[in-house]
Scaffold this motif. Structure first.
Motif, PDB file in Angstrom:
ATOM      1  N   THR A   3     -13.754  -3.592  18.778  1.00 29.18           N
ATOM      2  CA  THR A   3     -13.541  -3.285  20.199  1.00 29.18           C
ATOM      3  C   THR A   3     -14.606  -3.899  21.103  1.00 29.18           C
ATOM      4  O   THR A   3     -14.315  -4.242  22.243  1.00 29.18           O
ATOM      5  CB  THR A   3     -13.432  -1.759  20.401  1.00 29.18           C
ATOM      6  OG1 THR A   3     -12.182  -1.326  19.838  1.00 29.18           O
ATOM      7  CG2 THR A   3     -13.453  -1.383  21.865  1.00 29.18           C
ATOM      8  N   PHE A  40     -13.223  -4.611  33.529  1.00 24.20           N
ATOM      9  CA  PHE A  40     -12.645  -3.911  32.387  1.00 24.20           C
ATOM     10  C   PHE A  40     -13.687  -3.662  31.306  1.00 24.20           C
ATOM     11  O   PHE A  40     -13.664  -2.649  30.613  1.00 24.20           O
ATOM     12  CB  PHE A  40     -11.459  -4.683  31.837  1.00 24.20           C
ATOM     13  CG  PHE A  40     -10.279  -4.670  32.771  1.00 24.20           C
ATOM     14  CD1 PHE A  40     -10.311  -3.943  33.960  1.00 24.20           C
ATOM     15  CD2 PHE A  40      -9.121  -5.361  32.464  1.00 24.20           C
ATOM     16  CE1 PHE A  40      -9.219  -3.914  34.826  1.00 24.20           C
ATOM     17  CE2 PHE A  40      -8.024  -5.339  33.312  1.00 24.20           C
ATOM     18  CZ  PHE A  40      -8.076  -4.610  34.493  1.00 24.20           C
ATOM     19  N   ARG A  63     -16.696  -3.003  31.891  1.00 23.46           N
ATOM     20  CA  ARG A  63     -17.421  -1.837  32.387  1.00 23.46           C
ATOM     21  C   ARG A  63     -16.706  -0.566  31.937  1.00 23.46           C
ATOM     22  O   ARG A  63     -17.336   0.402  31.513  1.00 23.46           O
ATOM     23  CB  ARG A  63     -17.453  -1.921  33.920  1.00 23.46           C
ATOM     24  CG  ARG A  63     -18.201  -0.807  34.598  1.00 23.46           C
ATOM     25  CD  ARG A  63     -18.001  -0.901  36.105  1.00 23.46           C
ATOM     26  NE  ARG A  63     -16.641  -0.615  36.502  1.00 23.46           N
ATOM     27  CZ  ARG A  63     -15.978  -1.220  37.499  1.00 23.46           C
ATOM     28  NH1 ARG A  63     -16.568  -2.173  38.207  1.00 23.46           N
ATOM     29  NH2 ARG A  63     -14.745  -0.877  37.782  1.00 23.46           N
ATOM     30  N   GLU A  64     -15.382  -0.577  32.017  1.00 28.77           N
ATOM     31  CA  GLU A  64     -14.621   0.618  31.649  1.00 28.77           C
ATOM     32  C   GLU A  64     -14.650   0.863  30.139  1.00 28.77           C
ATOM     33  O   GLU A  64     -14.597   1.998  29.700  1.00 28.77           O
ATOM     34  CB  GLU A  64     -13.196   0.531  32.177  1.00 28.77           C
ATOM     35  CG  GLU A  64     -13.113   0.528  33.699  1.00 28.77           C
ATOM     36  CD  GLU A  64     -13.878   1.683  34.344  1.00 28.77           C
ATOM     37  OE1 GLU A  64     -13.839   2.812  33.812  1.00 28.77           O
ATOM     38  OE2 GLU A  64     -14.541   1.442  35.379  1.00 28.77           O
ATOM     39  N   VAL A  65     -14.714  -0.214  29.354  1.00 28.01           N
ATOM     40  CA  VAL A  65     -14.890  -0.029  27.913  1.00 28.01           C
ATOM     41  C   VAL A  65     -16.206   0.709  27.677  1.00 28.01           C
ATOM     42  O   VAL A  65     -16.266   1.706  26.959  1.00 28.01           O
ATOM     43  CB  VAL A  65     -14.897  -1.379  27.156  1.00 28.01           C
ATOM     44  CG1 VAL A  65     -15.268  -1.166  25.695  1.00 28.01           C
ATOM     45  CG2 VAL A  65     -13.538  -2.061  27.271  1.00 28.01           C
ATOM     46  N   LEU A 121      -6.711 -15.205  20.418  1.00 30.72           N
ATOM     47  CA  LEU A 121      -7.238 -15.635  21.711  1.00 30.72           C
ATOM     48  C   LEU A 121      -8.760 -15.619  21.625  1.00 30.72           C
ATOM     49  O   LEU A 121      -9.369 -14.551  21.578  1.00 30.72           O
ATOM     50  CB  LEU A 121      -6.763 -14.689  22.817  1.00 30.72           C
ATOM     51  CG  LEU A 121      -7.051 -15.165  24.234  1.00 30.72           C
ATOM     52  CD1 LEU A 121      -6.018 -16.206  24.658  1.00 30.72           C
ATOM     53  CD2 LEU A 121      -7.061 -14.002  25.218  1.00 30.72           C
ATOM     54  N   TYR A 177     -10.127 -11.304  25.144  1.00 29.77           N
ATOM     55  CA  TYR A 177      -9.257 -10.346  25.855  1.00 29.77           C
ATOM     56  C   TYR A 177      -9.798  -9.979  27.233  1.00 29.77           C
ATOM     57  O   TYR A 177      -9.047  -9.523  28.081  1.00 29.77           O
ATOM     58  CB  TYR A 177      -9.082  -9.063  25.034  1.00 29.77           C
ATOM     59  CG  TYR A 177      -8.563  -9.281  23.643  1.00 29.77           C
ATOM     60  CD1 TYR A 177      -7.565 -10.226  23.390  1.00 29.77           C
ATOM     61  CD2 TYR A 177      -9.056  -8.551  22.570  1.00 29.77           C
ATOM     62  CE1 TYR A 177      -7.084 -10.417  22.102  1.00 29.77           C
ATOM     63  CE2 TYR A 177      -8.580  -8.745  21.281  1.00 29.77           C
ATOM     64  CZ  TYR A 177      -7.600  -9.678  21.052  1.00 29.77           C
ATOM     65  OH  TYR A 177      -7.128  -9.866  19.775  1.00 29.77           O
ATOM     66  N   PHE A 178     -11.094 -10.139  27.434  1.00 31.54           N
ATOM     67  CA  PHE A 178     -11.690  -9.767  28.716  1.00 31.54           C
ATOM     68  C   PHE A 178     -12.074 -11.011  29.515  1.00 31.54           C
ATOM     69  O   PHE A 178     -12.875 -10.933  30.426  1.00 31.54           O
ATOM     70  CB  PHE A 178     -12.889  -8.851  28.485  1.00 31.54           C
ATOM     71  CG  PHE A 178     -12.482  -7.532  27.898  1.00 31.54           C
ATOM     72  CD1 PHE A 178     -11.924  -6.557  28.714  1.00 31.54           C
ATOM     73  CD2 PHE A 178     -12.579  -7.294  26.545  1.00 31.54           C
ATOM     74  CE1 PHE A 178     -11.505  -5.347  28.187  1.00 31.54           C
ATOM     75  CE2 PHE A 178     -12.167  -6.089  26.006  1.00 31.54           C
ATOM     76  CZ  PHE A 178     -11.623  -5.110  26.827  1.00 31.54           C
ATOM     77  N   LEU A 187      -9.646 -13.155  30.782  1.00 30.81           N
ATOM     78  CA  LEU A 187      -8.374 -13.675  31.259  1.00 30.81           C
ATOM     79  C   LEU A 187      -8.452 -14.217  32.679  1.00 30.81           C
ATOM     80  O   LEU A 187      -7.592 -14.997  33.087  1.00 30.81           O
ATOM     81  CB  LEU A 187      -7.272 -12.623  31.127  1.00 30.81           C
ATOM     82  CG  LEU A 187      -6.522 -12.595  29.775  1.00 30.81           C
ATOM     83  CD1 LEU A 187      -5.922 -13.963  29.476  1.00 30.81           C
ATOM     84  CD2 LEU A 187      -7.393 -12.195  28.634  1.00 30.81           C
ATOM     85  N   VAL A 188      -9.482 -13.839  33.432  1.00 31.82           N
ATOM     86  CA  VAL A 188      -9.681 -14.460  34.743  1.00 31.82           C
ATOM     87  C   VAL A 188      -9.938 -15.953  34.543  1.00 31.82           C
ATOM     88  O   VAL A 188      -9.348 -16.790  35.216  1.00 31.82           O
ATOM     89  CB  VAL A 188     -10.852 -13.786  35.503  1.00 31.82           C
ATOM     90  CG1 VAL A 188     -11.240 -14.608  36.723  1.00 31.82           C
ATOM     91  CG2 VAL A 188     -10.490 -12.366  35.915  1.00 31.82           C
ATOM     92  N   TYR A 201      -9.131 -17.693  31.794  1.00 31.02           N
ATOM     93  CA  TYR A 201      -7.902 -18.285  31.244  1.00 31.02           C
ATOM     94  C   TYR A 201      -6.876 -18.517  32.350  1.00 31.02           C
ATOM     95  O   TYR A 201      -6.159 -19.515  32.337  1.00 31.02           O
ATOM     96  CB  TYR A 201      -7.309 -17.396  30.138  1.00 31.02           C
ATOM     97  CG  TYR A 201      -7.859 -17.686  28.763  1.00 31.02           C
ATOM     98  CD1 TYR A 201      -7.392 -18.754  28.014  1.00 31.02           C
ATOM     99  CD2 TYR A 201      -8.863 -16.892  28.214  1.00 31.02           C
ATOM    100  CE1 TYR A 201      -7.893 -19.021  26.752  1.00 31.02           C
ATOM    101  CE2 TYR A 201      -9.383 -17.153  26.954  1.00 31.02           C
ATOM    102  CZ  TYR A 201      -8.890 -18.222  26.224  1.00 31.02           C
ATOM    103  OH  TYR A 201      -9.397 -18.490  24.976  1.00 31.02           O
ATOM    104  N   GLU A 202      -6.798 -17.586  33.305  1.00 27.24           N
ATOM    105  CA  GLU A 202      -5.863 -17.768  34.417  1.00 27.24           C
ATOM    106  C   GLU A 202      -6.212 -19.027  35.197  1.00 27.24           C
ATOM    107  O   GLU A 202      -5.329 -19.810  35.566  1.00 27.24           O
ATOM    108  CB  GLU A 202      -5.878 -16.535  35.339  1.00 27.24           C
ATOM    109  CG  GLU A 202      -4.896 -16.686  36.493  1.00 27.24           C
ATOM    110  CD  GLU A 202      -4.746 -15.415  37.331  1.00 27.24           C
ATOM    111  OE1 GLU A 202      -5.538 -14.476  37.132  1.00 27.24           O
ATOM    112  OE2 GLU A 202      -3.843 -15.384  38.178  1.00 27.24           O
TER     113      GLU A 202
END
Lengths: 454, 454
Positions: free
Chosen positions: B108, B170, B172-174, B381, B418-419, B421-422, B424-425
């Motif tokens: 994680t 995100f 931060r939320e993890v 990924l 996974y974190f 993606l900004v 990757y976008e």
């Protein structure tokens, strides 16, 4: 010494899927053509679905279906998945129960959906198709399809439920990275999408709407077929690999579950996990308790009716007999994650109706509390969907604590929550709310159900 | 049959870390106290660091350091990590090379950093501390610390580089889900944070700034110590578990790498991966090529100078001799992901200076191209950081294609994306840009380097 994780070897990956229906004395009700109210024929289904998948959908007799070599080879890139003993969770709970989870979320698609995507994309490729269309809610199914399509070299077109498209833009980028084309649903690119937008202005979509759009595109576009990530018999068939691996892992460990728990949306995760165990029950060999855990905001098992209903909001799909909230039911927008489908697998519905499966419904804050407990104990951030199963497993483990019983609990950790941090943020900040539909909401949803066959 | 993934059993998890420095004839240069220009003593370091970690930091002689039983037990919840044969990537590239990667990102926290967090938090707990402070850039180290702190029951306070705090809410939320307290850096809660904000108004932070803040808090708060996720000798020691497992897995497979590649920021990933292999080289037993892959926008190996420099922007940490861009160097804001540190592990710097390690620098769009190729082939990924190593591995594999050589390439897949993606976008949308610092930028960065010892 007990291991935390038990992996089969790659050569122990099952060679055959197991078809639960073959062991059911009362079979799940067949899909009906809404125009004729007669069972859908293979020919009718083949307009929308791949031929091999139609065969699997309609086959209630073949007990073991061989997994194609190419699919098994692909499975080896992300399977076998581990069966994990949740020792640290047991310690935190102070329970005498032994808790295991089958961890299906540890791949980039983030869930068990890749198991069926692999098979479905393979069969589409084998049929010589150009591409596939589908819908995705929380984005796991779409990501799984994009990955499998990248592997087998197929065009992948995904309609993504609009609320998820906004809440989870990152899932969209995962799909795009794997080469998929992603459209928010309802869209103006299909007839049914335009119709839904006229009837429900401002809707942020539902899985039902997205299904209608993807089906329309598959039926009208040369060389394309539709694939579905849950609900259907074929999907439960593919997902049986979860239960088959778990069953084998328990044999290796020398343990065996008393209670088997999965979260339920369309039913593919629970159906896959329980398959070989339910087979033993159906053949009268032994007993297990099976529990489906669903959101209180979309409670198809616990508050739905066992009726023939459309699988989609646009009412262009066949009718399935299932526990349903009505194809017009839309879960509240505060509902986090997937498990938003109004109906339920026909196979699981029939087993539930026979009393072989139990169901529980949870509100989302209590589900996230369970998720947090699990995360801190086991070091894995679970998907909100899977956390329904975690909540049920914790509840059962706490009952054991009270009674002193050393039960063995298995639950499906069907996905990870890396793309659900908006919901986690709400939970962490104390702004998450619960919602339970009122009886009038349910009555409204059911008003969309068509007249029943005689 | 060749497997895709090779797992050691849990009982085969190494019992000891391997300390590369013990086999180095010329040791890495010691940390210096900037006030006295004398080597830092254990006493001085203990103001900021845990006692056991200070011992490890200064110990250049002990070859094998026992992994505490509690840490090994915790490792079993996310280790052993698999050594994966990238068969599908090999096929796509059409290379005769055999490509392997050691997959450390499948937990994680999303990276290898959990290996050292586990040990550091354990030692802090054993010392009877209340909590730990640290910094995080891309968020992997902070997430790892939060997870380990939740496991061992310690308070966890993280300063997160402001640009990442915004780009990666995100993460931060993890951290919050695992119970950590997260502050964007530079902040106004520390003296050094306020000073940096005065000198660089509007800065979005750097790892160097965040380190200064976390160190200040540890030094001034009762019962707290500072922990660091890379650069230090102790961290490379803990990360040696990566290489030790990989080495053992190769023995099981009956294969052996010719080229070993890791991405480099502070050096812990590369240092951990190569440790036992470098040991063989240092002892004259055999040869490997070692390659560090770094971003062209923060090129400490390829364009830095081997000098004594502060480890932090606030100039409150000890001086380390390392390849450095100068503690005032700030990578361009278009730089995605981690690998933003201005310096490099002293141990790796010394090995690089001795010619035992090579280095390459890549621009970020070519790194994301490699990431996409890898993702589509292998279904994972990758983190932008790790994708530097992927790029280098692909380049080496393509050289083999040209020469026909069947070389064996091992790279570290240190994390998942996974974190990210900004970024990757940006790549998927074609808006990602490259940046290479000019000579004047480098000169400016180096102008912050203190006078060198004689």
């Amino acid at each position: 010494m007990d291991n935390y994780r038990t992996y089969l070897s790659e050569s122990e990956i099952p060679t055959h899927y197991y078809n639960m229906r073959a062991d059911m004395k009362v079979k799940p009700a067949p899909l009906l053509n809404p125009a004729t109210m007669q069972p859908m024929t293979a020919e009718e289904l083949s307009v929308v679905f791949c031929e091999e998948l139609v065969k699997q959908e309609l086959d209630d007799e073949t007990k073991f279906v061989e997994i194609p070599e190419e699919v098994r080879e692909y499975y080896k890139t992300f399977r076998p998945s581990p069966l994990v003993r949740a020792k640290n969770l047991e310690k935190r709970l102070g329970t005498p129960a032994r808790i295991y989870f089958k961890f299906e979320g540890n791949n980039t698609s983030g869930s068990h959906k890749l198991n069926s995507a692999a098979a479905q994309v393979y069969y589409a490729k084998k049929q010589g198709l150009k591409g596939i269309t589908s819908e995705t809610g929380a984005g796991q199914w779409g990501s799984a399809l994009a990955m499998a399509s990248a592997h087998f070299g197929l065009d992948c077109k995904v309609y993504m439920v609009s609320s998820s498209y906004e809440q989870k833009p990152f899932r969209r980028e995962v799909m795009r990275t794997f080469g998929a084309d992603v459209t928010p649903s309802p869209s103006t690119t299909t007839e049914v999408g335009r119709k839904i937008l006229r009837e429900f202005p401002g809707t942020r979509g539902s899985l039902g709407c997205a299904i209608s759009e993807a089906v329309e595109e598959a039926a009208t576009r040369e060389g394309y077929r539709y694939v579905l990530g849950s609900v259907l018999n074929q999907v439960l068939l593919h997902q049986s690999i979860i239960g088959l691996e778990a069953h084998k892992a328990f044999e290796i460990i020398g343990d065996s579950p008393d209670i088997i728990i999965g979260c339920t949306g369309g039913g593919s995760n629970l159906g896959g996990l329980i398959a070989p165990f339910m087979g033993e029950v159906l053949r009268g060999e032994r007993n297990y308790r099976f529990i489906g855990a669903e959101p209180a905001s979309c409670p198809s098992f616990t508050r739905g009716k066992y009726l023939y209903d459309f699988c989609d909001t646009g009412q262009i799909c066949p009718l399935a007999k299932m526990y349903t909230l009505g194809n017009g039911f839309m879960p509240s927008p505060n509902h986090a994650g997937g498990l938003r489908f109004h109906g339920m697998s026909s196979t699981l519905s029939e087993l539930y109706d026979q009393g072989l499966i139990e169901a529980v419904a949870y509100e989302q804050t209590e589900v996230f509390e369970a998720a947090e407990t699990f995360a801190r104990a086991e070091g894995i951030l679970p998907a909100p969907e899977s956390s329904h199963a975690i909540k049920a497993a914790i509840d059962e483990a706490l009952k054991c604590k009270e009674s002193g019983e050393e039960k063995v609990i298995l639950f499906g950790l069907s996905g990870t929550g890396y793309f659900d941090l908006v919901a986690y943020e709400q939970f962490n900040s104390g702004t998450m709310t619960d919602y339970i539909p009122g009886d009038e909401d349910l009555a409204k949803g059911l008003s969309f159900v068509p007249p029943q066959p005689e």
